[in-house]
Design an enzyme around this catalytic site. Structure first.
Site, mmCIF file in Angstrom:
data_model
loop_
_atom_site.group_PDB
_atom_site.id
_atom_site.type_symbol
_atom_site.label_atom_id
_atom_site.label_comp_id
_atom_site.label_asym_id
_atom_site.label_seq_id
_atom_site.Cartn_x
_atom_site.Cartn_y
_atom_site.Cartn_z
ATOM 1 N N GLY A 12 0.921 -1.340 -0.012
ATOM 2 C CA GLY A 12 -0.116 0.023 0.210
ATOM 3 C C GLY A 12 0.745 1.414 -0.093
ATOM 4 O O GLY A 12 0.378 2.525 0.390
ATOM 5 N N ASN A 108 -4.579 2.677 -13.671
ATOM 6 C CA ASN A 108 -3.557 1.811 -13.031
ATOM 7 C C ASN A 108 -2.226 2.464 -12.890
ATOM 8 O O ASN A 108 -1.746 3.130 -13.852
ATOM 9 C CB ASN A 108 -3.472 0.608 -13.671
ATOM 10 C CG ASN A 108 -2.748 -0.562 -12.941
ATOM 11 O OD1 ASN A 108 -2.774 -0.940 -11.982
ATOM 12 N ND2 ASN A 108 -1.743 -1.161 -14.016
ATOM 13 N N HIS A 110 1.787 1.234 -13.405
ATOM 14 C CA HIS A 110 2.509 -0.001 -13.503
ATOM 15 C C HIS A 110 3.985 0.545 -13.434
ATOM 16 O O HIS A 110 4.352 1.467 -14.194
ATOM 17 C CB HIS A 110 2.313 -0.244 -15.254
ATOM 18 C CG HIS A 110 2.997 -1.457 -15.381
ATOM 19 N ND1 HIS A 110 2.681 -2.899 -15.193
ATOM 20 C CD2 HIS A 110 3.957 -1.743 -16.272
ATOM 21 C CE1 HIS A 110 3.491 -3.442 -15.697
ATOM 22 N NE2 HIS A 110 4.604 -3.105 -16.369
HETATM 23 C C1 GRF Z 1 4.398 -1.582 -7.016
HETATM 24 O O1 GRF Z 1 5.614 -1.869 -7.787
HETATM 25 C C2 GRF Z 1 3.414 -0.883 -7.968
HETATM 26 O O2 GRF Z 1 3.875 -0.515 -9.048
HETATM 27 C C3 GRF Z 1 2.859 -2.407 -8.325
HETATM 28 O O3 GRF Z 1 2.537 -2.962 -7.068
HETATM 29 C C4 GRF Z 1 3.898 -2.870 -6.389
HETATM 30 C C5 GRF Z 1 3.207 -2.661 -4.801
HETATM 31 O O4 GRF Z 1 2.692 -1.488 -4.695
HETATM 32 N N1 GRF Z 1 1.639 -2.060 -9.182
HETATM 33 P P1 GRF Z 1 2.049 -0.919 -3.175
HETATM 34 O O5 GRF Z 1 3.466 -0.583 -2.202
HETATM 35 O O6 GRF Z 1 1.181 -2.100 -2.537
HETATM 36 O O7 GRF Z 1 1.483 0.388 -3.548
#
Ligand code: GRF
Length: 208
Positions: A12, A108, A110
């Site tokens: 998160g 989204n 990415h």
């Molecule tokens: C991140 O690398 C994001 O780009 C990908 O999921 C990973 C975890 O993201 N989509 P978060 O720490 O849960 O926001």
């Protein structure tokens, strides 16, 4: 006020970047209505709770098949009735019926420069492993609208990040998060909430 639902699966940190931007006034005209996670143990749910935001768990594992999950997930989203759905590290494929119902209202983040290192199998740390394996010198992150494809929707914004000698996937992931993801995603949400961008065909154009 843009009613927004954020979908998460893990740590998160992107959700936290959004919450911090709200607190600091870098995102305006947005109300986070709920955070939905497929993972009941996601730290992202703790981050939502600390911010007084409703956390909802919707896991495909709790359904007999994917179609029944897709129906239930879409039904719940329709009940929440957001203006914008933000996928912030969300690892579940968005049901086609949800994409259709919320056309050009799902975004989204990415962790690569689409169309590089994206599509089926490219998520989280795996993306950075492939970047290092290929030996590219520049990577980055992309915010895009979600359509029926995988990482194929109209691109909203991108930011390049240097790959450095000795990078591990973990080091590179952290740099891409800090220097790109946590900047791009809040900015994209603020731009949408304040009418600065719109979709024209398969492209995103500025309204200012
Ligand atoms: C991140 O690398 C994001 O780009 C990908 O999921 C990973 C975890 O993201 N989509 P978060 O720490 O849960 O926001």
């Amino acid at each position: 006020m843009l009613r927004t639902v954020v979908c998460v699966s893990g740590g998160g940190t992107n959700l936290q970047a959004i919450l911090d931007a709200l607190d600091q006034g870098r995102i305006t005209n947005v109300e986070i209505r709920a955070v939905i996670s497929n993972n009941p143990g996601a730290k992202a749910l703790e981050r939502a709770a600390s911010h007084g935001i409703e956390g909802i768990v919707m896991s495909p594992k709790r359904y007999p098949d994917r179609e029944s999950f897709n129906e239930e997930f879409t039904g719940k989203m329709c009940e929440l009735d957001p203006d914008l759905i933000v996928l912030a590290g969300f690892l579940v494929r968005i049901p086609p019926q949800m994409v259709a119902r919320f056309a050009n209202r799902i975004i989204n983040i990415h962790p690569a420069l689409i169309p590089s290192f994206c599509g089926v199998g490219y998520y989280g740390l795996k993306v950075h492993e492939k970047v290092l394996e290929r030996g590219v010198k520049v990577t980055g992150a992309t915010v895009h609208f979600v359509n029926e494809g995988m990482d194929e929707g109209p691109v909203i914004s991108q930011k390049a990040v240097c790959v450095e000698e000795g990078d591990t996937p973990e080091i590179l992931q952290r740099r891409v998060m800090e220097q790109a993801e946590w900047i791009l995603l809040p900015r994209a949400i603020d731009d949408i909430a304040n009418g600065r961008i719109r979709v024209e065909g398969d492209r995103v154009v500025s309204c200012t």
